[in-house]
Design a protein around this motif. Structure first.
Motif, short mmCIF file in Angstrom:
data_model
loop_
_atom_site.label_atom_id
_atom_site.label_comp_id
_atom_site.label_asym_id
_atom_site.label_seq_id
_atom_site.Cartn_x
_atom_site.Cartn_y
_atom_site.Cartn_z
N GLU A 26 12.40 10.59 -6.43
CA GLU A 26 13.74 11.19 -6.30
C GLU A 26 13.82 12.04 -5.03
OE1 GLU A 26 16.90 13.94 -8.86
OE2 GLU A 26 14.99 13.33 -9.75
N ILE A 27 12.76 12.78 -4.75
CA ILE A 27 12.74 13.60 -3.53
C ILE A 27 12.78 12.71 -2.29
CG2 ILE A 27 11.35 15.21 -2.16
CD1 ILE A 27 10.43 16.48 -4.79
N ILE A 31 15.60 12.77 0.72
CA ILE A 31 15.32 12.87 2.16
C ILE A 31 15.99 11.72 2.90
CG2 ILE A 31 13.51 12.80 3.92
CD1 ILE A 31 11.66 14.18 1.88
N ALA A 32 15.89 10.53 2.33
CA ALA A 32 16.53 9.36 2.95
C ALA A 32 18.04 9.56 3.05
CB ALA A 32 16.22 8.11 2.14
N VAL A 46 13.44 2.74 -1.32
CA VAL A 46 12.16 3.45 -1.45
C VAL A 46 11.18 2.57 -2.22
CG1 VAL A 46 11.00 5.45 -2.48
CG2 VAL A 46 13.23 5.72 -1.38
N THR A 47 9.98 2.42 -1.69
CA THR A 47 8.94 1.68 -2.40
C THR A 47 7.92 2.65 -2.99
OG1 THR A 47 7.92 1.32 -0.22
CG2 THR A 47 9.04 -0.54 -1.23
N LYS A 170 12.00 1.40 -6.03
CA LYS A 170 12.45 2.45 -6.95
C LYS A 170 13.85 2.12 -7.48
CE LYS A 170 13.01 7.38 -7.64
NZ LYS A 170 14.26 7.19 -8.40
N GLY A 171 14.04 2.40 -8.76
CA GLY A 171 15.33 2.14 -9.38
C GLY A 171 15.41 0.76 -9.98
N GLN A 172 16.58 0.42 -10.49
CA GLN A 172 16.80 -0.88 -11.12
C GLN A 172 17.68 -1.76 -10.26
OE1 GLN A 172 17.99 -0.69 -15.28
NE2 GLN A 172 17.11 1.33 -15.49
#
Length: 250
Positions: A26-27, A31-32, A46-47, A170-172
């Motif tokens: 999440e952090i 930042i992204a 994000v990977t 990251k995520g779905q």
């Protein structure tokens, strides 16, 4: 008028969280988002890169680093300022945050960085090894609290993202036509509706556009051959979205 030309960078962070606090993924996304808020700047997915789990290595739950790519006019110093300020603000008090930034236009020994990442999945690495390699390659590597142990994972995450066949997204994956229960789609429909690059079997084969897949529940993508891929496995002759045990390979 903006200063500087657009350049591409990889940014990786590790060891920013503690039990019950905001996760490192999440952090990284935050930042992204901060960087992509700059004019003309764009950040990728994000990977999540799984590293070695060993009693000598402190970690919160899974020992994984988080990496993303950014294309921006910002300089290394400006990117670093944004990332460091957010790490200092959002990292858990008990964390040992590390930050690594790579200029993708730089002429470095990429294989050395990849080898470090692969080794960090199978063995215990040290801070001195990480700093030594970063200095030799010209990679920006810094610690921002606690023991700073997170620099090892941050540097390893850069190498694993460069390697191109490691990590979960990251995520779905969001599929517009997916309702409750299960539903059949062609690979072409999955790619068109989700934006993934390919549909990948658990054994590493790409499915052709005409193949059918039966999807339900949470859809997860992995990074394979430098592509974002929906992972599937066969069950009674039907391709289904991957289960947790299939995703663990990444």
């Amino acid at each position: 008028m903006l200063n500087g030309k657009l350049k591409s960078w990889l940014i990786c962070i590790d060891d920013t969280d503690d039990i019950g606090t905001k996760g490192t993924g999440e952090i990284a996304e935050e930042i992204a988002l901060l960087i992509s808020g700059e004019p003309l700047s764009r950040c990728s997915f994000v990977t999540r890169h799984q590293l070695y789990v060993h009693p000598e290595i402190p970690y919160t739950s899974h020992n994984s680093a988080m990496c993303f790519q950014v294309r921006t006019h910002l300089s290394l110093a400006e990117i670093r300022d944004v990332a460091v300020a957010h790490l200092l603000q959002e990292s858990a008090a008990a964390a040992d945050p590390g930050l690594a930034i790579l200029d993708l236009q730089s002429d470095i020994d990429r294989q050395a960085l990849i080898d470090f990442g692969l080794a960090a999945k199978q063995s215990v690495k040290t801070k001195s090894q990480a700093y030594g390699l970063a200095e030799a390659l010209g990679v920006s590597l810094s610690e921002h609290g606690g023991t700073g142990q997170g620099i090892i994972g941050a540097l390893a995450g850069l190498g694993l993202r460069l390697q191109g066949s490691d990590g979960r997204i990251k995520g779905q994956v969001k599929l517009k036509g997916l309702l409750d229960g299960e539903q059949v789609f062609s690979v072409a429909e999955v790619i068109e509706q989700t934006g993934v690059d390919s549909v990948l079997t658990h054994t590493g084969q790409f499915l052709c556009f005409k193949e059918s897949v039966t999807l339900s529940g949470k859809l997860k993508a992995v990074y394979h051959d430098h592509q974002v891929c929906l992972l599937v496995y066969p069950q009674d002759g039907i391709w289904r979205n991957a289960l947790k045990q299939h995703l663990q390979h990444y």
